[in-house]
Design an enzyme around this catalytic site. Sequence first.
Site, mmCIF file in Angstrom:
data_model
loop_
_atom_site.group_PDB
_atom_site.id
_atom_site.type_symbol
_atom_site.label_atom_id
_atom_site.label_comp_id
_atom_site.label_asym_id
_atom_site.label_seq_id
_atom_site.Cartn_x
_atom_site.Cartn_y
_atom_site.Cartn_z
ATOM 1 N N ASP A 247 -5.849 -3.090 -3.054
ATOM 2 C CA ASP A 247 -4.763 -2.821 -2.109
ATOM 3 C C ASP A 247 -4.164 -4.102 -1.517
ATOM 4 O O ASP A 247 -4.887 -4.973 -1.033
ATOM 5 C CB ASP A 247 -5.320 -1.950 -0.981
ATOM 6 C CG ASP A 247 -4.250 -1.301 -0.139
ATOM 7 O OD1 ASP A 247 -3.424 -2.011 0.428
ATOM 8 O OD2 ASP A 247 -4.255 -0.053 -0.050
ATOM 9 N N SER B 251 0.824 -1.193 0.000
ATOM 10 C CA SER B 251 0.000 0.000 0.000
ATOM 11 C C SER B 251 0.870 1.258 0.000
ATOM 12 O O SER B 251 1.731 1.405 -0.849
ATOM 13 C CB SER B 251 -0.967 -0.031 1.188
ATOM 14 O OG SER B 251 -2.008 0.902 1.016
#
Length: 354
Positions: free
Chosen positions: A186, A39
């Site tokens: 993500d 991320s």
Amino acid sequence: MRGLYTATLLQRLALRFSEQKRSADLDIGKGFDLIVGTSTGGILAAGLAFGLPVTRIINLYRDVGPKIFVNPQPQRKIPFLIWAAKSFLKPANSALPLRNALETLFGATTVKDLYETRRIGLCLTAVKLLDEKFRVFKTAHIPAKNLDDPYRLVDLCLATSAAPIFLPLAGIRSPLDSQVFETYADGGLAANNPVLIALIEALHMSQPGQSIHLLSIGTCSAPEGMLLDEKSLTRGLWHWKAGAKALTLSMNAQASCADFAAQFLVKCLSTEARKIQVIRFPEERRSEAHLKFLQMDLASPEALHAFATFGADDAIAAYRLCQDETKNEHGKIIADTFRSMPEQITPNQTELIL
């Protein structure tokens, strides 16, 4: 936005060692054989592996963050309901400002370009929507694992940071077949703390008997948690923030699980001939009063100040470990890593090399 904390911590700690050496800024990426990120940590990892000065990464958060997160999740009930209604059929924010900023930083650089130029391994995590399976994009630091060579860094950074609800999913036209369109979410959904990925890759990369040191840095975890009584067990969409709270609960829980598993495996895998260590950088637990500043989608001036302040504060704690390196083995490993970093090359040199 919590990546600003991590970047600031690294910057302040590197500054201490550059002052010791009486040198210019340090090329932090060159201190490592492999950098793994998820991320926002994936964007930071890519930047360090690429050779960006950490101050330029900090500027990405400061300058572009407010342009990305223009619609942060409100904490009060009525504003939250309005926010949820507006985000009912689309994510809260656009990824276009982030894409434009990444294009400026990385251009058309591919995974292969990065590794051939810098010889630093890089792993970025994501979740593939086609089959909802975990995906690790990687450089060819293990020569046989070169499938990801043609992927662009920009696309992979967008994939690893495509947080559901807050940002759109990431779409990549496969560089291997233009007819294939890949979609990703993500990487924090599966590996919010990618320490196990780092351990697995390090075991593959290293020689038999070679020691392994994993330096693990967090992103200023918010002091979240719930102390509930029997009357509070029936929780609806409001309590779970329309799914956002369930998302952070899942990511926090599996991050702590990964850390525990890594520490356990290290004890099992270490031998007299080969010592494996996971060094987690100290991270002060913030008070409940700080919670309002630590949203991952909050880019207000107050939040930017808080992330930078906390990063600078924890850099001091890490440096204290290094000052006691004769007695503290982890402090010695951190100090040796930063002492091994060469000076950061100038932007003109970067343009020539890349």
